[in-house]
Design an enzyme around this catalytic site. Sequence first.
Site, mmCIF file in Angstrom:
data_model
loop_
_atom_site.group_PDB
_atom_site.id
_atom_site.type_symbol
_atom_site.label_atom_id
_atom_site.label_comp_id
_atom_site.label_asym_id
_atom_site.label_seq_id
_atom_site.Cartn_x
_atom_site.Cartn_y
_atom_site.Cartn_z
ATOM 1 N N GLY A 243 35.173 76.912 29.221
ATOM 2 C CA GLY A 243 36.056 76.497 30.304
ATOM 3 C C GLY A 243 35.647 76.938 31.684
ATOM 4 O O GLY A 243 36.156 76.420 32.689
ATOM 5 N N GLU A 280 32.581 81.066 24.318
ATOM 6 C CA GLU A 280 31.738 79.921 23.959
ATOM 7 C C GLU A 280 31.595 78.966 25.142
ATOM 8 O O GLU A 280 32.144 77.868 25.141
ATOM 9 C CB GLU A 280 32.274 79.213 22.718
ATOM 10 N N PRO A 281 30.833 79.390 26.147
ATOM 11 C CA PRO A 281 30.635 78.548 27.331
ATOM 12 C C PRO A 281 29.705 77.379 27.057
ATOM 13 O O PRO A 281 28.742 77.508 26.296
ATOM 14 C CB PRO A 281 29.974 79.520 28.320
ATOM 15 N N GLY A 282 29.990 76.255 27.671
ATOM 16 C CA GLY A 282 29.106 75.096 27.574
ATOM 17 C C GLY A 282 28.560 74.784 28.955
ATOM 18 O O GLY A 282 27.421 75.116 29.304
ATOM 19 N N ARG A 283 29.432 74.201 29.771
ATOM 20 C CA ARG A 283 29.038 73.772 31.115
ATOM 21 C C ARG A 283 28.362 74.875 31.928
ATOM 22 O O ARG A 283 27.337 74.652 32.566
ATOM 23 C CB ARG A 283 30.311 73.318 31.853
ATOM 24 N N ARG A 320 30.836 60.888 33.950
ATOM 25 C CA ARG A 320 31.851 61.773 34.531
ATOM 26 C C ARG A 320 32.548 61.165 35.758
ATOM 27 O O ARG A 320 33.756 61.346 35.923
ATOM 28 C CB ARG A 320 31.264 63.155 34.852
ATOM 29 N N TYR A 324 36.479 61.164 35.197
ATOM 30 C CA TYR A 324 37.252 62.209 35.900
ATOM 31 C C TYR A 324 37.197 62.067 37.415
ATOM 32 O O TYR A 324 37.591 62.995 38.132
ATOM 33 C CB TYR A 324 36.725 63.618 35.538
ATOM 34 N N CYS A 354 27.959 47.947 35.562
ATOM 35 C CA CYS A 354 28.876 46.913 36.048
ATOM 36 C C CYS A 354 30.316 47.412 36.111
ATOM 37 O O CYS A 354 31.195 46.901 35.415
ATOM 38 C CB CYS A 354 28.780 45.696 35.154
ATOM 39 N N GLU A 355 30.551 48.444 36.896
ATOM 40 C CA GLU A 355 31.901 48.995 37.082
ATOM 41 C C GLU A 355 31.961 49.557 38.481
ATOM 42 O O GLU A 355 31.005 50.208 38.931
ATOM 43 C CB GLU A 355 32.153 50.180 36.140
HETATM 44 N N1 LLP Z 1 34.848 75.488 23.114
HETATM 45 C C1 LLP Z 1 35.650 74.448 22.790
HETATM 46 C C2 LLP Z 1 36.446 74.531 21.590
HETATM 47 C C3 LLP Z 1 35.678 73.306 23.596
HETATM 48 O O1 LLP Z 1 36.466 72.293 23.280
HETATM 49 C C4 LLP Z 1 34.855 73.251 24.734
HETATM 50 C C5 LLP Z 1 34.842 72.060 25.589
HETATM 51 C C6 LLP Z 1 34.031 74.346 25.023
HETATM 52 C C7 LLP Z 1 34.056 75.454 24.200
HETATM 53 C C8 LLP Z 1 33.106 74.381 26.204
HETATM 54 O O2 LLP Z 1 33.794 74.249 27.389
HETATM 55 P P1 LLP Z 1 33.022 74.394 28.787
HETATM 56 O O3 LLP Z 1 32.553 75.834 28.906
HETATM 57 O O4 LLP Z 1 31.898 73.451 28.765
HETATM 58 O O5 LLP Z 1 34.059 74.039 29.791
HETATM 59 N N2 LLP Z 1 33.442 66.167 29.132
HETATM 60 C C9 LLP Z 1 34.186 67.051 29.997
HETATM 61 C C10 LLP Z 1 34.326 68.426 29.417
HETATM 62 C C11 LLP Z 1 34.989 68.440 28.056
HETATM 63 C C12 LLP Z 1 35.038 69.813 27.450
HETATM 64 C C13 LLP Z 1 35.539 69.774 26.064
HETATM 65 N N3 LLP Z 1 35.572 71.019 25.379
HETATM 66 C C14 LLP Z 1 33.518 67.080 31.382
HETATM 67 O O6 LLP Z 1 32.493 66.444 31.579
HETATM 68 O O7 LLP Z 1 34.019 67.707 32.317
#
Ligand code: LLP
Length: 426
Positions: A243, A280-283, A320, A324, A354-355
Amino acid sequence: MTVEIAAELFPSSATSGPHGITVGGVALAELASRYGTPLVVYDEAHLRQRCCDARSAFPDGVSYAAKAFLCKAIARLVHEEGLGLDVASGGELAVAVAAGLPGSAITMHGNNKSDREITLALRHRVGRIVIDSHEELTRVEADAAVLGLRVPVAIRVNPGVQAATHPSIRTGGVESKFGVSIVSGAAQSLARLAQVSRSVDLHGVHVHIGSQLTGMGPSDDAIASAAAFALMHGAEELIVGGGLGVPYRVGDHAPTFRDWSSAAGAAAERGGFTGRILAEPGRSIVAAAGIAVYSIGTVKEAGVGTRFVAVDGGISDNPRPALYGARYHAELVAPVDDSAPMDEMRYTVVGKNCESSDVFAEDVVFHRSPRAGDLLAIPVAGAYGYAMASNYNGLGRPAVVFVADGQERLVLRREDESDMSRLDVA
Ligand code: LLP
């Protein structure tokens, strides 16, 4: 003269000079000529640094959320840096396994895991399964009994706390499909079942209330609530999800891993929890390491005092903006040409889908007038762009290269026209 890039949005190795923008010691123009555009370039040193920063902020453990960007190379890279990997489907699990990760490094997520996904997760002996419903617990128990396993699980709770972010990426409010509700008491009854189960071990409690969070407030409440829940049910791990937001444009602000871990630690303490805290960071691992490079095809006057710059990708390689309303920063890759006058015009960077939602950037000022054939760089493009890409309008996914120490390696090949009918069987 050199190109002034918005350094805070680019990986730390990015420079600008006579070859235009260079990342990891390789000129983006050189990469574009070798691999074509659209192209996504990841700075490997930046990726590794983000992994280290996350680990030092959360020493009990960090798993990278694969959904932000997954391929075998990134799975291996995060594993080398000591992170686990979160997967949200059998497909993501398959990539992790193909990359050679041991099951123990993998966490299986998903709000609607199929029987097949549960079986695959168990067969690969994943480190933990995050349970998202009563029914799922029953299915995991049944499968575990057949295989004679005792499966480590965490329960994903829904704390009923709404995150301050785009409604589509909130996951913790009472109306959210994710997790099991603490507010209704469903989470408590699920935890009691898990505690007495002979097929699962309740290791952890998981909470994730949203993505691209640029302030900590509501997450603190959610973490405190999940922490109290973990304490009550004897779980030794509190997984605070992902998040953490990132700055996308000049002037944006986001907390650091340290800010996040301190806030999470304080919130967990408020809930009375003294066990391990995992993230558990992603972004926040991959976003700023990735730069999307496009070629400009058309520059044209709009009716409203702006000009459109159209690039050779769009919402098909990064949806995105359409999903969003996301907007990015954009720069010309080319070095400043002293003979070209500074351009005062404001540009809108659009794609070729095409949007009308196919808009990457608005109000952009370039160092000189953009022309067809110029390369354009969009920084902070490393998360949820490629991962959510499609073949809309018959456009192929970009190639992806990793750069480090003046060397590049192609990690994902480009999709071309011939890929557009590869699934056709009649
Ligand atoms: N853990 C769980 C259970 C999640 O559902 C998510 C993201 C993460 C970790 C990683 O979150 P982050 O650190 O990346 O914020 N497509 C959207 C983001 C959707 C995120 C969904 N879950 C965007 O492009 O902004």
